[in-house]
Design a protein around this motif. Structure first.
Motif, PDB file in Angstrom:
ATOM      1  N   ASN A   1      20.808 -13.040  12.541  1.00  0.00           N
ATOM      2  CA  ASN A   1      19.809 -12.891  13.618  1.00  0.00           C
ATOM      3  C   ASN A   1      18.544 -13.314  13.251  1.00  0.00           C
ATOM      4  N   PRO A   2      17.814 -14.434  13.999  1.00  0.00           N
ATOM      5  CA  PRO A   2      16.722 -15.013  13.542  1.00  0.00           C
ATOM      6  C   PRO A   2      15.609 -13.974  13.843  1.00  0.00           C
ATOM      7  N   LEU A   3      15.890 -12.897  14.720  1.00  0.00           N
ATOM      8  CA  LEU A   3      14.814 -11.851  14.814  1.00  0.00           C
ATOM      9  C   LEU A   3      14.807 -10.700  13.875  1.00  0.00           C
ATOM     10  N   ASP A   4      16.095 -10.738  13.337  1.00  0.00           N
ATOM     11  CA  ASP A   4      16.383  -9.680  12.350  1.00  0.00           C
ATOM     12  C   ASP A   4      17.283 -10.296  11.336  1.00  0.00           C
ATOM     13  N   PRO A   5      16.805 -10.961  10.294  1.00  0.00           N
ATOM     14  CA  PRO A   5      17.701 -11.624   9.422  1.00  0.00           C
ATOM     15  C   PRO A   5      18.718 -10.680   8.486  1.00  0.00           C
ATOM     16  N   CYS A   6      18.685  -9.316   8.575  1.00  0.00           N
ATOM     17  CA  CYS A   6      19.567  -8.597   8.133  1.00  0.00           C
ATOM     18  C   CYS A   6      20.698  -8.072   8.736  1.00  0.00           C
ATOM     19  N   CYS A   7      20.556  -8.326  10.097  1.00  0.00           N
ATOM     20  CA  CYS A   7      21.842  -7.892  11.073  1.00  0.00           C
ATOM     21  C   CYS A   7      22.654  -9.277  11.546  1.00  0.00           C
ATOM     22  N   PRO A   8      23.646  -9.396  11.514  1.00  0.00           N
ATOM     23  CA  PRO A   8      24.511 -10.665  12.111  1.00  0.00           C
ATOM     24  C   PRO A   8      24.490 -10.379  13.552  1.00  0.00           C
TER      25      PRO A   8
ATOM     26  N   GLU B   1       0.742  -1.235  -0.099  1.00  0.00           N
ATOM     27  CA  GLU B   1       0.024   0.061   0.067  1.00  0.00           C
ATOM     28  C   GLU B   1       0.887   1.303   0.046  1.00  0.00           C
ATOM     29  N   PHE B   2       0.243   2.430  -0.193  1.00  0.00           N
ATOM     30  CA  PHE B   2       0.947   3.657  -0.361  1.00  0.00           C
ATOM     31  C   PHE B   2       1.311   3.787   0.940  1.00  0.00           C
ATOM     32  N   ASN B   3       2.690   4.380   1.100  1.00  0.00           N
ATOM     33  CA  ASN B   3       3.447   4.864   2.314  1.00  0.00           C
ATOM     34  C   ASN B   3       3.689   3.486   3.249  1.00  0.00           C
ATOM     35  N   GLU B   4       3.345   2.326   2.827  1.00  0.00           N
ATOM     36  CA  GLU B   4       3.758   1.046   3.611  1.00  0.00           C
ATOM     37  C   GLU B   4       5.303   1.078   3.728  1.00  0.00           C
ATOM     38  N   THR B   5       5.814   0.683   4.789  1.00  0.00           N
ATOM     39  CA  THR B   5       7.231   0.598   5.169  1.00  0.00           C
ATOM     40  C   THR B   5       7.589  -0.881   5.138  1.00  0.00           C
ATOM     41  N   PHE B   6       8.486  -1.403   4.662  1.00  0.00           N
ATOM     42  CA  PHE B   6       8.714  -2.872   4.794  1.00  0.00           C
ATOM     43  C   PHE B   6      10.506  -3.161   4.404  1.00  0.00           C
ATOM     44  N   ASN B   7      10.888  -4.318   4.941  1.00  0.00           N
ATOM     45  CA  ASN B   7      11.955  -4.892   4.662  1.00  0.00           C
ATOM     46  C   ASN B   7      12.336  -5.718   3.460  1.00  0.00           C
ATOM     47  N   TYR B   8      13.376  -5.357   2.646  1.00  0.00           N
ATOM     48  CA  TYR B   8      13.384  -6.297   1.612  1.00  0.00           C
ATOM     49  C   TYR B   8      15.092  -6.117   1.175  1.00  0.00           C
ATOM     50  N   ASN B   9      15.655  -7.440   1.082  1.00  0.00           N
ATOM     51  CA  ASN B   9      17.001  -7.580   0.986  1.00  0.00           C
ATOM     52  C   ASN B   9      17.735  -6.758   1.870  1.00  0.00           C
ATOM     53  N   CYS B  10      17.439  -6.704   3.097  1.00  0.00           N
ATOM     54  CA  CYS B  10      18.252  -5.894   4.110  1.00  0.00           C
ATOM     55  C   CYS B  10      18.284  -4.519   3.964  1.00  0.00           C
ATOM     56  N   GLN B  11      17.082  -4.088   3.339  1.00  0.00           N
ATOM     57  CA  GLN B  11      17.050  -2.700   3.119  1.00  0.00           C
ATOM     58  C   GLN B  11      15.739  -2.193   3.640  1.00  0.00           C
ATOM     59  N   SER B  12      15.679  -1.086   4.217  1.00  0.00           N
ATOM     60  CA  SER B  12      14.215  -0.323   4.620  1.00  0.00           C
ATOM     61  C   SER B  12      13.505   0.167   3.384  1.00  0.00           C
ATOM     62  N   CYS B  13      12.553  -0.183   2.833  1.00  0.00           N
ATOM     63  CA  CYS B  13      11.711   0.156   1.564  1.00  0.00           C
ATOM     64  C   CYS B  13      10.343   0.840   1.973  1.00  0.00           C
TER      65      CYS B  13
ATOM     66  N   LYS C   1      19.639  -0.838   5.710  1.00  0.00           N
ATOM     67  CA  LYS C   1      19.177  -1.135   6.958  1.00  0.00           C
ATOM     68  C   LYS C   1      20.155  -0.910   8.017  1.00  0.00           C
ATOM     69  N   MET C   2      19.875  -0.008   9.303  1.00  0.00           N
ATOM     70  CA  MET C   2      21.043   0.130  10.329  1.00  0.00           C
ATOM     71  C   MET C   2      20.929  -0.958  11.364  1.00  0.00           C
TER      72      MET C   2
ATOM     73  N   SER D   1       3.381   9.479  -4.378  1.00  0.00           N
ATOM     74  CA  SER D   1       3.548  10.478  -5.413  1.00  0.00           C
ATOM     75  C   SER D   1       4.301   9.809  -6.581  1.00  0.00           C
ATOM     76  N   THR D   2       5.016   8.850  -6.460  1.00  0.00           N
ATOM     77  CA  THR D   2       5.772   8.201  -7.770  1.00  0.00           C
ATOM     78  C   THR D   2       5.207   6.946  -8.044  1.00  0.00           C
ATOM     79  N   LYS D   3       4.662   6.323  -7.124  1.00  0.00           N
ATOM     80  CA  LYS D   3       3.877   4.842  -7.257  1.00  0.00           C
ATOM     81  C   LYS D   3       5.252   4.000  -7.355  1.00  0.00           C
ATOM     82  N   THR D   4       6.183   4.052  -6.751  1.00  0.00           N
ATOM     83  CA  THR D   4       7.410   3.315  -6.845  1.00  0.00           C
ATOM     84  C   THR D   4       8.255   2.968  -5.615  1.00  0.00           C
ATOM     85  N   ILE D   5       8.919   1.980  -5.426  1.00  0.00           N
ATOM     86  CA  ILE D   5       9.297   1.594  -4.149  1.00  0.00           C
ATOM     87  C   ILE D   5      10.688   2.351  -4.206  1.00  0.00           C
ATOM     88  N   SER D   6      11.005   2.804  -2.816  1.00  0.00           N
ATOM     89  CA  SER D   6      12.264   3.485  -2.699  1.00  0.00           C
ATOM     90  C   SER D   6      12.899   2.908  -1.491  1.00  0.00           C
ATOM     91  N   CYS D   7      14.202   2.463  -1.516  1.00  0.00           N
ATOM     92  CA  CYS D   7      14.923   1.705  -0.520  1.00  0.00           C
ATOM     93  C   CYS D   7      16.335   2.284   0.089  1.00  0.00           C
TER      94      CYS D   7
END
Length: 739
Positions: free
Chosen positions: A438-445, A390-402, A416-417, A407-413
């Motif tokens: 990390n099983p709780l956060d797969p993007c962080c070791p 959905e618009f303005n929805e934030t999610f994690n993808y490939n260890c990035q915050s997207c 992830k810190m 306005s652009t109807k596109t995904i910006s990433c």
């Protein structure tokens, strides 16, 4: 002229411009059973009722022409369904029929070819009977649906493919229900020919040959419409009379689903579309095609015709044979928009809103876009994995915050810190510190202690167990654990003993390994008892105490033990004993080292012949064994002798008894007055009695032969003639006979 005006010549080159007067609107009846539609004339000024051109085909196959004429045709080739008599829009439609039941020589439509200008489209069903397997091609290249380019749209609802030409209001469907062609009368009226006939609301001229000649049977006409690019099709030289198959009055199978067409399931549609042609085609297929799925095509074609009249029927719920098969994220609808609503729809875009059955998004959802095929509740963005966001929805993808940007109807990433982590130490054996996800956060070791068995070390002290213990291996947290566990044995002087076995223990004690377990050592216990001395000795032995460092005395031999004829005799050292039964056998007890041993001797008597003894001189010798006597002087007597008989290369195995006669007899010579001469009297020592005996001789060639001889048993003096030469001695007489 423009704006619906008419220029009329009055006179003298005078032109009058007046409004165009439309003829009165007249109701008409469509021969194909469809509702007439209002359409503008060629000047787009006046509306008139027309009957649109609708051609249908299904089953093996059955046709309903543009003007509603029903017939069946079993050709096995590619034919012209529709072509323009006078090319205007450059639209041609072909059908490719193949044998779907070779045993009955019935054919089914496999694909429909649409030629529009320079574009060639093919809608194909790889399974002509059974589950649908649809494919769309353009110039023999497979299309990714939905397709929209150069005024042509192609869509797939899962059960049916739809090709639209919006500018010409052309709709062509193809799928498990066969095909349908819908052409607007205002563009194609009175300008069609082929299997679908002429679109002029008149069935009488539908069975027309390519050059305009009419025949009575459309099944005959169909042979003359092969596609030009398929020269292999056979074209008759002259029209032949080929009567239509007579309608089958009743079903051939009791469980046919054809009767549903006339039942209450389809009753709602009967006032708008007659089921007769579809029922006749269904019965025809049911009786001629082995695969019962062919019956579904008649019901599908009738339901599609009803849907175009605005009557939507959920008929598939009443039969398992024709059940729909939609993916899990779609639902079956008997009437859905072929061009389904999407998040990318443009209100001004031209669409025909054609309805057909198929697999559609559930209520409250729409397609994200035509290419994705994904149903969403709210429009937004598609992430790189094709998941709607959905618009303005934030999610994690490939260890990035997207984020889905509205306005652009596109995904910006952005990256992830990760939070700083504290390092821990690993204390258990075999565990090492490693970095992992990390099983709780797969993007962080994160750093964790992990078991690595190749780092385990073996304690040599534990591996070498003491006597009476065995090495046991146990699974620990990570490494193997080694322990020495007691065996079920006794241990004495570093030697293991099994339960029940004798243990060499203390002096003058008898020790045994018991089954009792020592609670402290967990080994079996050794029990000892004082040694009991055995002082009873067997005959010929006496018990004698030994040195002080020994526990018990021992039995010492004092006599020789002699058993003769089951009688035991005890002899002291140096003592002799003679058996009363055999005076010649003599026994004595002698000492050899520390052992007393019995020795025996046997007296061999000289030869004894009672006939050689002087009277009353026979007696037993002092040893009580031999018989002796005083022999007669030089008397004739039997002399014993043993000899081994040899004849040539043969010899007796042992010596045999062969006694002979020897001694002197009375001989004299004296003068006889009566005879007036010397009187002689002579006698000689010779055998008086003998017997014949036989012995076997062993020869050098290995064979044995019998040999007979005389055995002398008694000797005596025998009178003989004295006239023989004097001095002749009496000789031993032997007689041998070799048998």
């Amino acid at each position: 002229m423009c704006n619906c005006t008419v220029a009329r010549c009055v006179e003298n080159n005078t032109i009058e411009i007046v409004p165009y007067e439309c003829p009165p609107l007249e109701n008409i009846t469509c021969a194909n059973g469809k509702k007439p539609v209002l359409a503008y004339d060629e000047y787009h000024c006046c509306q008139q009722y027309h009957c649109d051109c609708v051609c249908e085909g299904w089953g093996d196959p059955h046709y309903i022409t543009f003007d509603g004429l029903y017939y069946s045709y079993q050709g096995n080739c590619t034919y012209v369904l529709m072509e323009e008599i006078q090319p205007k829009y450059n639209l041609n439609i072909h059908i490719d029929n193949v044998f779907c039941d070779p045993d009955e020589h019935v054919s089914c439509p496999q694909s429909i070819i649409i030629i529009y200008g320079t574009q060639v489209f093919k809608l194909k069903n790889h399974n002509v009977i059974g589950r649908v397997n649809l494919e769309a091609l353009k110039d023999d290249v497979r299309l990714k649906l939905p397709y929209s380019h150069r005024g042509v749209k192609v869509m797939n609802t899962g059960l049916t493919m739809v090709l639209e030409i919006p500018d010409r209001e052309v709709v062509i469907t193809f799928g498990i229900n066969g095909f349908s062609i819908t052409l607007p009368y205002q563009h194609f009226g009175r300008n069609t020919q082929g299997h679908c006939g002429t679109c002029n609301n008149n069935q009488n001229d539908d069975c027309m040959l390519p050059k305009g000649k009419l025949v009575e049977s459309c099944a005959v006409m169909a042979d003359y419409w092969p596609a030009k690019d398929h020269p292999d099709c056979t074209i008759p030289t002259k029209p032949t009379i080929k009567p239509e198959p007579e309608p089958i009055p009743s079903p051939c199978k009791q469980d046919t689903i054809c009767n549903l067409l006339k039942s209450s399931v389809f009753a709602k549609c009967h006032p708008f579309v007659s089921p007769e042609n579809f029922y006749q085609g269904c019965i025809y297929d049911s009786c001629r095609v082995f695969n019962r799925s062919i019956e579904c095509t008649s019901l599908q074609a009738y339901a599609a015709a009803c849907a175009q009249e605005g009557v939507c029927l959920h008929w598939r719920n009443y039969t398992e044979l024709c059940s729909s098969d939609c993916p899990s994220d779609k639902v079956y609808k008997p009437c859905g928009l072929a061009e389904q609503p999407t998040c990318e729809d443009i209100p001004e875009e031209l669409t025909m809103n054609f309805t057909t059955e198929g697999c559609f998004c559930p209520e409250g959802k729409k397609l994200f876009n035509r290419e994705s095929g994904i149903c969403v509740e709210k429009c937004g963005c598609l992430d790189p994995e094709g998941i709607p966001r959905e618009f303005n929805e934030t999610f994690n993808y490939n260890c990035q915050s997207c984020t889905c940007d509205e306005s652009t109807k596109t995904i910006s990433c952005k990256p992830k810190m990760c939070l700083a982590q504290t390092l821990e130490k690993c204390s258990d054996p075999g565990y090492v510190l490693i970095n992992q996800t990390n099983p709780l956060d797969p993007c962080c070791p994160t750093s964790v202690c992990q078991c690595q068995s190749d780092t385990c070390k073996i304690n040599d002290v534990n591996v070498n167990c003491s006597v009476g213990k065995i090495l046991r291996v146990h699974a620990g947290k990570c490494c193997l654990e080694y322990t020495c566990e007691p065996k079920s044995v006794c241990v004495y002087n570093d030697i293991e003993y099994q339960s029940g076995s004798s243990v060499p223990g203390k002096k003058c004690q008898n020790c045994t390994c018991t089954s009792a377990v020592n609670p402290k050592s967990k080994l079996l216990e050794v029990q000892c008892k004082p040694q009991q001395c055995e002082k009873t000795c067997k005959r010929g032995y006496d018990y004698v105490e030994t040195k002080s460092d020994e526990c018990c005395g021992k039995c010492v031999q004092t006599h020789c033990i002699l058993i003769v004829n089951s009688t035991m005799q005890l002899l002291k050292q140096g003592e002799t004993w003679t058996s009363p039964e055999d005076k010649c056998q003599r026994y004595s007890c002698d000492k050899s080292g520390e052992t007393l041993t019995t020795t025996s001797s046997y007296t061999v008597c000289p030869p004894f012949q009672q006939s050689n003894c002087q009277p009353d001189t026979i007696q037993t010798a002092v040893n009580g064994c031999c018989t002796i006597c005083m022999e007669k002087e030089r008397a004739c007597k039997l002399v014993p002798m043993k000899t081994r008989i040899t004849i040539g290369s043969c010899q007796s195995k042992e010596e045999v008894d062969m006694p002979y006669c020897e001694g002197s007899c009375n001989t004299f010579a004296k003068y006889s007055e009566a005879a007036a001469a010397m009187q002689h009297s002579c006698s000689c020592c010779k055998e008086m009695r003998f017997s014949n005996r036989t012995v076997e001789l062993q020869c050098s060639d290995g064979k044995g032969v019998p040999y007979a001889y005389m055995h002398v048993e008694e000797c005596g003096c025998h009178h003989t003639d004295c006239t023989k030469s004097a001095g002749q001695h009496v000789r031993r007489r032997r007689s041998f006979t070799l048998l």
